[in-house]
Scaffold this motif. Structure first.
Motif, short mmCIF file in Angstrom:
data_model
loop_
_atom_site.label_atom_id
_atom_site.label_comp_id
_atom_site.label_asym_id
_atom_site.label_seq_id
_atom_site.Cartn_x
_atom_site.Cartn_y
_atom_site.Cartn_z
N GLU A 50 -34.47 48.05 26.19
CA GLU A 50 -33.26 47.46 26.78
C GLU A 50 -33.55 46.93 28.18
O GLU A 50 -33.06 45.87 28.57
CB GLU A 50 -32.14 48.51 26.84
N PHE B 144 -32.69 43.24 29.39
CA PHE B 144 -31.81 42.99 30.55
C PHE B 144 -32.57 42.23 31.64
O PHE B 144 -32.00 41.39 32.32
CB PHE B 144 -31.26 44.30 31.11
N LYS C 292 -22.74 46.21 24.75
CA LYS C 292 -23.77 45.52 25.52
C LYS C 292 -23.23 44.62 26.64
O LYS C 292 -23.74 44.63 27.76
CB LYS C 292 -24.61 44.69 24.56
N ARG D 246 -23.84 44.96 30.58
CA ARG D 246 -24.44 43.84 31.31
C ARG D 246 -23.62 43.53 32.56
O ARG D 246 -24.14 43.36 33.66
CB ARG D 246 -24.47 42.64 30.37
#
Lengths: 86, 444
Positions: A22, A26, B320, B324
């Protein structure tokens, strides 16, 4: 560009656990988004500190808790903060 | 049916309140517009006396608005079983018949309703397309007449964009005119509650009921009177009619304003609005969503100690896009980056406000398309930036705290196109007048 290490640090500050995979994802996304934000570098001017305006405040009032909170009587039961193995 | 038609039907005894409520409860939701249906609540409310203009009308609320004793999920795993302990102020004011809670992007963060934990809502005009977001469930439900009207919330276009994609009216009031008490906060300096309706008149009716100062929201205002006007001067800002835009949309907007007093104009800082919006909104979100720690609300992941409980709860509870945005906001506010991002964004916000003030010295209203495109396919926008760009014509309004409405002005290949009217702060009354003029022209 933002490093994987920085992403892991931000996740820690935000109290969100992320996996290594992840973090890489990101990292790519944030780098693209931050590149897009670069356009603001051109901006000059003054920052107004307070964007709220108000015509009055109120006192806080006690509301009843419902059963979907972890209430125990008047208290919240939380996980232990200090443990013996620390 | 519209609010006006239902009130008239009841008055003429064509049907009773209970009958009209039941007829709406019997409708099948094939679009996944609802997260929760509240049949029992609706039937009990339909049996009560009430004489306000909305008390006999069934409606739905976006599932980030609190209705006492009813689930308020924010379309998030984090809140999937959360039951609201009190009513939002707008619910108290409407005193209507609640049919259910509608789908949204998780915590209202998105432009397509695709980030919902409860899966996407389908656009009633084409089921393979998104309804827009984040109030996608409310817009789709109104468009398919599953409800006469619905409430939504608009932080960067979340009422106007889905209204445009679904072919309904969506109104975002002046910041502070509608109490935010009982709305789960996303970005507190930008959030505003508003109606999604079938006509401009209905939007005006709902707004007049829910507006007003509320002691429970310190940022709410008493409405200010602005002089009624008739001979409106309208600005068409060149930054909103860009060459990359679908030419058919441009033509529909131009046709809708034909015969009105329009002039080309400019809002020069428009290109900076979207990055400024995403920095400010994610920064505020990172603070607002800190409360979802597994202790005070909803979902909790069992863990060995407090810190790992926070980390695991938020890792599993948030989707998600929410992660974010919380992380982007945390970054913008963090030491060493604050000046380059958050502070720059706040400066930009001031410039955008000044842009509008300058145009409003000469003009009464600004007209733009609500979106540079019509509803896109489910799953089409895969990277975050292309999704963020969907909001390009709507975010400036929130940064400046202005009122704006999206009204349907026609279709391209069967998909609705919305026209946006932006007004001066508190000038709702005149804004509705102009919207009615354009609405009437487009019905011809």
């Amino acid at each position: 560009m933002i490093s994987k290490k920085e992403v892991i640090n931000i996740a820690k500050l935000a109290r969100i656990k992320i996996t290594g995979e992840e973090a890489e994802e990101f990292q790519k996304e944030f780098s693209a988004i931050l590149d897009y934000f670069e356009v603001l570098k051109k901006i000059e001017g003054k920052e107004k500190k307070n964007n709220y305006s108000s015509d009055g405040f109120r006192k806080d009032e006690i509301e009843e808790f419902t059963d979907n909170t972890l209430e125990k009587g008047k208290y919240f039961k939380v996980k232990e903060i200090f443990s013996n193995d620390n | 049916m519209t609010i006006k038609e239902i009130n008239q039907g009841i008055k003429e005894k064509k049907f009773s309140v209970l009958e009209i409520t039941k007829s709406y409860l019997e409708k099948k939701d094939n679009l996944n517009a609802f997260i929760t249906k509240t049949d029992e609540l609706a039937l009990s409310q339909a049996g009560k006396e009430g004489d306000s203009i909305l008390s006999k009308i069934p409606y739905a609320l976006k599932d980030n608005l609190m209705v006492k004793g009813t689930k308020t999920t924010c379309a998030s795993k984090m809140m999937k079983d959360y039951v609201a302990p009190y009513n939002a102020t707008c619910v108290e004011k409407i005193k209507g018949i609640i049919l259910g809670k509608t789908n949204l992007d998780e915590f209202a963060m998105g432009s397509s309703t695709e980030t919902s934990y409860f899966s996407v809502t389908k656009n009633p005009h084409d089921n393979s397309r998104v309804p827009g977001g984040s109030s996608g469930g409310s817009a789709a439900a109104v468009a398919a007449d599953l409800v006469p009207y619905a409430l939504g919330s608009d932080t960067g276009g979340s009422i106007r964009l889905p209204a445009s994609f679904c072919g309904v009216v969506g109104f975002k009031p002046t910041y502070g005119t509608v109490s935010r008490y009982g709305l789960v906060a996303f970005a507190s300096s930008l959030d505003q509650i508003g109606p999604l309706t079938k006509t401009v008149e209905d939007a005006e009716t709902v707004f007049n009921v829910i507006a007003g100062k509320d002691k429970k929201d310190a940022t709410s205002f008493k409405r200010k009177e602005i002089k009624k006007n008739e001979n409106f001067k309208i600005a068409l800002p060149k930054e909103y009619f860009v060459p990359e835009m679908d030419n058919k949309i441009k033509k529909l907007i131009e046709k809708a304003v034909e015969g009105l007093k329009t002039e080309k104009s400019s809002l020069p800082n428009t290109e900076y609005a979207l990055p400024a919006y995403y920095i400010i909104s994610t920064s505020e979100a990172s603070a607002n969503l800190a409360r979802f720690d597994g202790i005070r609300y909803g979902f909790q992941k069992e863990s060995k100690d407090l810190l790992s409980s926070y980390l695991n709860t938020r890792a599993e509870g948030f989707g998600k896009e929410v992660k974010r945005r919380i992380m982007l906001g945390t970054f913008s506010l963090s030491s060493g980056y604050y000046d380059a991002y958050y502070s720059k964004a706040q400066k930009t916000r001031e410039l955008i406000k000044e842009d509008f003030e300058k145009v409003f010295q000469k003009f009464d209203f600004i007209i733009t398309p609500t979106s540079p495109n019509t509803a896109f396919k489910i799953g089409e926008k895969k990277d975050p930036i292309s999704m963020y760009l969907t909001d390009i014509f709507t975010v400036s309004v929130n940064l400046a705290g202005l009122p704006a409405i999206s009204i349907p002005v026609g279709k391209i290949d069967g998909l609705p196109v919305g026209l946006q009217i932006i007004g001066k702060r508190f000038d709702e009354e005149n804004l509705f007048q102009l919207a009615k003029i354009i609405e009437k022209k487009c019905q011809k």
